[in-house]
Scaffold this active site. Structure first.
Site, mmCIF file in Angstrom:
data_model
loop_
_atom_site.group_PDB
_atom_site.id
_atom_site.type_symbol
_atom_site.label_atom_id
_atom_site.label_comp_id
_atom_site.label_asym_id
_atom_site.label_seq_id
_atom_site.Cartn_x
_atom_site.Cartn_y
_atom_site.Cartn_z
ATOM 1 N N HIS A 187 0.846 -1.200 0.000
ATOM 2 C CA HIS A 187 0.000 0.000 0.000
ATOM 3 C C HIS A 187 0.878 1.246 0.000
ATOM 4 O O HIS A 187 1.311 1.733 1.048
ATOM 5 C CB HIS A 187 -0.918 -0.005 1.233
ATOM 6 C CG HIS A 187 -2.035 0.989 1.169
ATOM 7 N ND1 HIS A 187 -3.359 0.634 1.278
ATOM 8 C CD2 HIS A 187 -2.037 2.332 1.009
ATOM 9 C CE1 HIS A 187 -4.119 1.703 1.183
ATOM 10 N NE2 HIS A 187 -3.330 2.751 1.033
ATOM 11 N N HIS B 69 1.141 5.003 -2.369
ATOM 12 C CA HIS B 69 0.573 5.831 -3.433
ATOM 13 C C HIS B 69 1.683 6.558 -4.189
ATOM 14 O O HIS B 69 2.503 7.251 -3.578
ATOM 15 C CB HIS B 69 -0.396 6.850 -2.847
ATOM 16 C CG HIS B 69 -1.663 6.249 -2.314
ATOM 17 N ND1 HIS B 69 -2.813 6.156 -3.056
ATOM 18 C CD2 HIS B 69 -1.947 5.698 -1.103
ATOM 19 C CE1 HIS B 69 -3.762 5.584 -2.336
ATOM 20 N NE2 HIS B 69 -3.259 5.283 -1.140
ATOM 21 N N ASP C 225 1.520 9.181 -6.099
ATOM 22 C CA ASP C 225 1.441 10.637 -5.954
ATOM 23 C C ASP C 225 1.631 11.092 -4.517
ATOM 24 O O ASP C 225 1.600 12.297 -4.240
ATOM 25 C CB ASP C 225 0.113 11.172 -6.508
ATOM 26 C CG ASP C 225 -1.097 10.432 -5.964
ATOM 27 O OD1 ASP C 225 -0.940 9.346 -5.390
ATOM 28 O OD2 ASP C 225 -2.227 10.944 -6.124
ATOM 29 N N GLY D 46 -9.970 7.617 -1.871
ATOM 30 C CA GLY D 46 -10.591 8.919 -1.682
ATOM 31 C C GLY D 46 -11.393 8.931 -0.396
ATOM 32 O O GLY D 46 -11.414 7.954 0.355
ATOM 33 N N HIS E 175 -9.948 0.650 -0.241
ATOM 34 C CA HIS E 175 -9.738 1.475 0.942
ATOM 35 C C HIS E 175 -11.005 1.395 1.798
ATOM 36 O O HIS E 175 -12.077 1.824 1.363
ATOM 37 C CB HIS E 175 -9.503 2.931 0.547
ATOM 38 C CG HIS E 175 -8.102 3.248 0.129
ATOM 39 N ND1 HIS E 175 -7.575 2.819 -1.073
ATOM 40 C CD2 HIS E 175 -7.125 3.973 0.744
ATOM 41 C CE1 HIS E 175 -6.327 3.271 -1.180
ATOM 42 N NE2 HIS E 175 -6.030 3.963 -0.096
ATOM 43 N N GLU F 140 -10.822 3.153 7.316
ATOM 44 C CA GLU F 140 -9.801 4.128 7.699
ATOM 45 C C GLU F 140 -10.495 5.315 8.370
ATOM 46 O O GLU F 140 -10.439 5.481 9.577
ATOM 47 C CB GLU F 140 -9.017 4.587 6.475
ATOM 48 C CG GLU F 140 -7.919 5.609 6.792
ATOM 49 C CD GLU F 140 -7.229 6.149 5.548
ATOM 50 O OE1 GLU F 140 -6.166 6.750 5.701
ATOM 51 O OE2 GLU F 140 -7.761 5.980 4.440
ATOM 52 N N ASP G 18 1.836 3.972 2.872
ATOM 53 C CA ASP G 18 0.753 4.817 2.376
ATOM 54 C C ASP G 18 1.304 5.952 1.509
ATOM 55 O O ASP G 18 1.282 5.865 0.296
ATOM 56 C CB ASP G 18 -0.093 5.367 3.523
ATOM 57 C CG ASP G 18 -1.491 5.783 3.071
ATOM 58 O OD1 ASP G 18 -1.868 5.467 1.921
ATOM 59 O OD2 ASP G 18 -2.215 6.413 3.860
#
Length: 378
Positions: free
Chosen positions: A27, A29, A31, A189, A216, A219, A316
């Site tokens: 996991h 990202h 970006d 998101g 996701h 969370e 993350d």
């Protein structure tokens, strides 16, 4: 491989040695992992003049401080700047190349890095061109890492934004590139108000094509998000999943970081997640930043590990959390006293849960992970 729930852990992991441990990252990202210097370079190259700081240290500090909001929504706002400088094929290629190099330098041997292609179309790139640029960057970065003696295999997850309406299109993209470096699908998101069941057509498409996906869930939103992800959508993994603790009753006087979990009562959702060995992609530092948990001390990672959930360690967003896999190992070791045998178990958990084929997973476990930890365990 690990001590019973009521016994003390072995000596803590030395943070300086953590880089030597072979790691598996599920996991992360794309970006959320840019080098601050790269953000500045790409902003200059592409005429983006809205960065909140003009120097490397100041920009790194801004991302970290802004992400420390305790709110997932505010945390996600920091991505405005990273996504803005990732709108051309050369920029995407560079970011992906550096991602592979940085992970390899930290001892990661296998990584699944995710990103949302739909967010990189403002200069006219097609979805396919976006994915092609990223995959090319991963290949270049992996080759460069191999040349330095740090081999890594990087695979890609394509993500659909849960507040948008392109999830089926992105699922089709995942299947279209499944033999070229994309190994799965994800939705991401803000969770609240955007339940995973709104994207059932995308998940049904993935299942119809025998293609894996993660969601996701659990969370920023509670148990209903996890329940929908597993019961309605059929997810293979849970992104974060910390709120599964809402369905676990600990013995009286035992907090989330309690050492003895004997007598814990699991509800139906928690039991299902554990019984089915659904992997939890846990990101300790990020979970504190977004307010999913109040502190590392109160993070449910240790309770879930002791209850034998399939927990995995992840970053993350390395830029926003100012973290690496080695740092996450160190944070957990400092808080819960984990030793190398524990991190071997968490790493094997992650490799078992990867979206590559079984024979490849087994090769990593038998030829890279176990020998690597055997040296550290001694």
């Amino acid at each position: 491989m690990s001590l019973p729930a009521s016994e003390p852990r072995p000596s803590a992991v030395d943070r300086a040695s953590a880089v030597l441990a072979p790691k598996v990252l599920l996991h992360d990202h794309l970006d959320g992992g840019l080098r601050p210097a790269t953000v500045l370079d790409l902003a200059r190259e592409n005429g983006y003049d809205e960065l909140p700081a003009g120097d490397v240290d100041g920009l790194a500090r801004w991302f970290r401080d802004s992400a420390d909001s305790g709110s997932l929504v505010r945390y996600l706002e920091t991505f405005t700047h990273t996504v803005a400088v990732m709108q051309t094929a050369p920029a995407l290629r560079r970011v992906a190349r550096e991602c592979a190099e940085d992970l390899a330098a930290d001892g990661v041997v296998y990584a699944e890095v995710r990103f949302a292609p739909e967010q990189h179309l403002t200069t006219g790139l097609s979805l396919d061109e976006v994915v092609e640029a990223v995959l090319r960057g991963f290949d270049e970065g992996s080759a460069a890492a191999q040349a330095t003696g740090r081999p890594i295999l990087v695979r890609c997850l394509v993500t659909a934004m849960r507040h948008a309406a392109r999830s089926r299109e992105i699922a089709e993209l995942a299947v279209r590139f499944r033999d070229r470096g994309v190994v799965g699908f994800d939705i991401a998101g803000a969770e609240a108000g955007h339940p995973p069941s709104r994207h059932l057509d995308a998940f049904e498409y993935m299942r119809a094509n025998n293609a894996p996906f993660t969601i996701h869930a659990g969370e920023a939103f509670g148990l209903p998000s996890i329940h929908e992800a597993i019961s309605f959508c059929g997810t293979d993994r849970l992104g974060h999943g910390v709120r599964v603790m809402d369905d676990i009753e600990l013995p009286s006087g035992t907090g989330p970081s309690g050492r003895d979990v004997r007598g814990a009562q699991l509800g139906r959702v928690a039991n299902y997640v554990r019984d089915k060995r659904i992997p939890l992609e846990m990101c300790p530092s990020s979970n504190v930043q977004t307010g999913a948990v109040a502190s590392i001390a109160e993070h449910p990672f240790d309770v879930l590990a002791r209850l034998r959930f399939r927990v995995t360690v992840n970053t993350d967003n390395r830029l926003m959390s100012d973290t690496t896999m080695s740092k996450e190992f160190g944070v957990l070791a400092d808080q819960f006293g984990y030793g190398w045998a524990d991190f071997e178990r968490f790493t094997v958990n992650a490799m078992k849960s990867a979206f590559i084929h079984f024979d490849e997973r087994l090769r990593f476990i038998d030829e890279i992970i176990k020998p690597g930890y055997a040296v550290l365990i001694g």
